[in-house]
Motif scaffolding. Structure first.
Motif, PDB file in Angstrom:
ATOM      1  N   SER A 144       0.828  -1.205   0.000  1.00  0.00           N
ATOM      2  CA  SER A 144       0.000   0.000   0.000  1.00  0.00           C
ATOM      3  C   SER A 144       0.863   1.257   0.000  1.00  0.00           C
ATOM      4  N   LEU A 145       2.167   1.113   0.264  1.00  0.00           N
ATOM      5  CA  LEU A 145       3.077   2.255   0.302  1.00  0.00           C
ATOM      6  C   LEU A 145       4.008   2.283  -0.906  1.00  0.00           C
ATOM      7  N   ASP A 146       3.688   1.514  -1.941  1.00  0.00           N
ATOM      8  CA  ASP A 146       4.476   1.589  -3.175  1.00  0.00           C
ATOM      9  C   ASP A 146       4.435   3.022  -3.703  1.00  0.00           C
ATOM     10  N   GLY A 147       5.594   3.550  -4.032  1.00  0.00           N
ATOM     11  CA  GLY A 147       5.657   4.913  -4.541  1.00  0.00           C
ATOM     12  C   GLY A 147       5.798   5.976  -3.469  1.00  0.00           C
ATOM     13  N   VAL A 148       5.894   5.559  -2.182  1.00  0.00           N
ATOM     14  CA  VAL A 148       6.067   6.508  -1.076  1.00  0.00           C
ATOM     15  C   VAL A 148       7.489   6.410  -0.552  1.00  0.00           C
ATOM     16  N   LYS A 149       8.158   7.542  -0.407  1.00  0.00           N
ATOM     17  CA  LYS A 149       9.516   7.597   0.117  1.00  0.00           C
ATOM     18  C   LYS A 149       9.508   8.346   1.453  1.00  0.00           C
ATOM     19  N   VAL A 175      13.377  11.674  10.224  1.00  0.00           N
ATOM     20  CA  VAL A 175      12.919  10.463  10.886  1.00  0.00           C
ATOM     21  C   VAL A 175      13.963   9.878  11.832  1.00  0.00           C
ATOM     22  N   ALA A 176      15.197   9.762  11.408  1.00  0.00           N
ATOM     23  CA  ALA A 176      16.229   9.067  12.177  1.00  0.00           C
ATOM     24  C   ALA A 176      16.414   9.685  13.563  1.00  0.00           C
ATOM     25  N   GLY A 177      16.273   8.855  14.583  1.00  0.00           N
ATOM     26  CA  GLY A 177      16.450   9.298  15.952  1.00  0.00           C
ATOM     27  C   GLY A 177      15.311  10.119  16.506  1.00  0.00           C
ATOM     28  N   THR A 220      -2.792   0.356   7.521  1.00  0.00           N
ATOM     29  CA  THR A 220      -1.946   1.402   6.937  1.00  0.00           C
ATOM     30  C   THR A 220      -1.021   1.990   7.994  1.00  0.00           C
ATOM     31  N   PHE A 221      -1.547   2.224   9.189  1.00  0.00           N
ATOM     32  CA  PHE A 221      -0.709   2.739  10.273  1.00  0.00           C
ATOM     33  C   PHE A 221       0.463   1.801  10.531  1.00  0.00           C
ATOM     34  N   THR A 222       0.195   0.504  10.588  1.00  0.00           N
ATOM     35  CA  THR A 222       1.258  -0.466  10.845  1.00  0.00           C
ATOM     36  C   THR A 222       2.319  -0.431   9.756  1.00  0.00           C
ATOM     37  N   ALA A 223       1.875  -0.365   8.497  1.00  0.00           N
ATOM     38  CA  ALA A 223       2.827  -0.343   7.381  1.00  0.00           C
ATOM     39  C   ALA A 223       3.707   0.903   7.442  1.00  0.00           C
ATOM     40  N   VAL A 224       3.095   2.069   7.717  1.00  0.00           N
ATOM     41  CA  VAL A 224       3.873   3.317   7.797  1.00  0.00           C
ATOM     42  C   VAL A 224       4.804   3.278   8.999  1.00  0.00           C
ATOM     43  N   GLU A 284      10.265   3.072  11.320  1.00  0.00           N
ATOM     44  CA  GLU A 284      11.237   2.400  12.183  1.00  0.00           C
ATOM     45  C   GLU A 284      12.445   1.924  11.380  1.00  0.00           C
ATOM     46  N   LYS A 285      12.190   1.439  10.173  1.00  0.00           N
ATOM     47  CA  LYS A 285      13.281   1.019   9.296  1.00  0.00           C
ATOM     48  C   LYS A 285      14.173   2.196   8.932  1.00  0.00           C
TER      49      LYS A 285
END
Length: 305
Positions: free
Chosen positions: A252-257, A263-265, A280-284, A289-290
């Motif tokens: 569902s997040l294909d095409g989202v960067k 984000v980091a830290g 969707t919340f879980t995927a984002v 986190e990644k």
């Protein structure tokens, strides 16, 4: 002319931190706003005003970060309106009026217009989180129970107002109001003060145009009110995903960067209009986190019932 420029904190004898001398004094600003006025302030962060045309009530509200939700001419001499104040518990009256008779009449007008059932507001102004839950281990908070019209043949007046608020938020039509409501709810939460590096990040919409319209102004207003970083640019939609509307999971997040700079830290306040399944919340959340997010907390206008 009679005046009162002080609001007092309600006395709580069981609160060991309470100081009887605590009060909110606007006296230093009164010479700048001019005219006559009456402001009624409640513990629930609402305020109601009636003032003469030569009173700069808007300037006073800007000075104290109070948000005027609606205002209009009452007659050829007076203005009337209401709004949301701060997250503190000050209540009472501020006024500068000609005499006691005027004060009593203006007080009756505001109570009749705003504190009776005669007039219903266009949007709900609830500004406390109604509930919370954990999704994929992350704490999530929501302000309203959301009853979709298609699922509820006879919605109540309150449910209709919630639907209206959420739909208008999706359209980007009430960004400043939504930001004020969210900020009041978040600032009441003890966990917010414990976040070392918070940033506001929106859940990506299905298209770039919708994402911009829905969240750009909102994130700017909310981050300013919270005193945190605006993470609107943490999300970039390279390719619209209209055909995937309603889908969940990683694809569902294909095409989202996601921009690691924001984000980091960081402690992410992940914001969206509605929480339904949480997919969707879980995927984002997992993508954030990644990208190195220290923590993710979800905050929503409503949760589908």
């Amino acid at each position: 002319m009679i005046t009162n420029y002080v609001l007092s904190l309600p006395f709580d004898p069981d609160d060991p931190t309470f100081s009887p001398g605590e009060f909110f004094d606007l006296g230093k600003d009164m010479d700048h706003i001019g005219g006559e006025f009456l402001v009624l302030r409640t513990e629930e962060c609402y305020f109601y005003f009636l003032c003469t045309e030569d009173c700069d009530i808007e300037g006073l509200c800007r000075a104290y970060d109070w948000y005027i939700v609606s205002g209009d001419r009452f007659n050829d001499r007076l203005k009337i309106g209401m709004g949301l104040a701060g997250s503190d518990k000050y209540d009472g009256e501020l006024f500068r009026v000609e005499d006691e008779d005027t004060l009593g009449m203006w007080r009756d007008i505001l109570r009749f217009v705003f504190m009776s059932d005669f007039v219903r507001s266009f949007y709900p102004l609830d500004n406390r989180f109604r509930g919370n839950l954990r999704i994929d281990g992350a704490p999530c908070f929501y302000i309203h129970d959301y009853y979709p019209v298609t699922h509820n043949a006879k919605p109540t007046a309150g449910q209709k107002k919630t639907v209206n608020l959420i739909h208008r938020f999706k359209e980007g039509a009430c960004a400043a109001l939504a930001a004020k409501i969210f900020s009041l709810a978040i600032l009441r939460m003890a966990w917010f003060g414990e976040l070392p590096n918070p940033v506001v990040v929106p859940v990506p919409a299905s298209t770039r145009e919708r994402h911009q319209r829905r969240f750009a102004s909102f994130c700017l207003h909310l981050s300013h009110r919270l005193g945190v970083e605006d993470g609107f640019r943490a999300v970039w939609i390279e390719e619209d995903r209209e055909q995937q509307k309603g889908s969940t999971g990683p694809r569902s997040l294909d095409g989202v960067k996601f921009n690691k700079k924001y984000v980091a830290g960081k402690d992410i306040l992940l914001v969206d209009d509605i929480l339904t399944t949480g997919g969707t919340f879980t995927a984002v959340k997992r993508r954030l986190e990644k990208a190195g997010a220290a923590s993710v907390t979800g905050v929503f206008l409503g949760r589908t019932v």
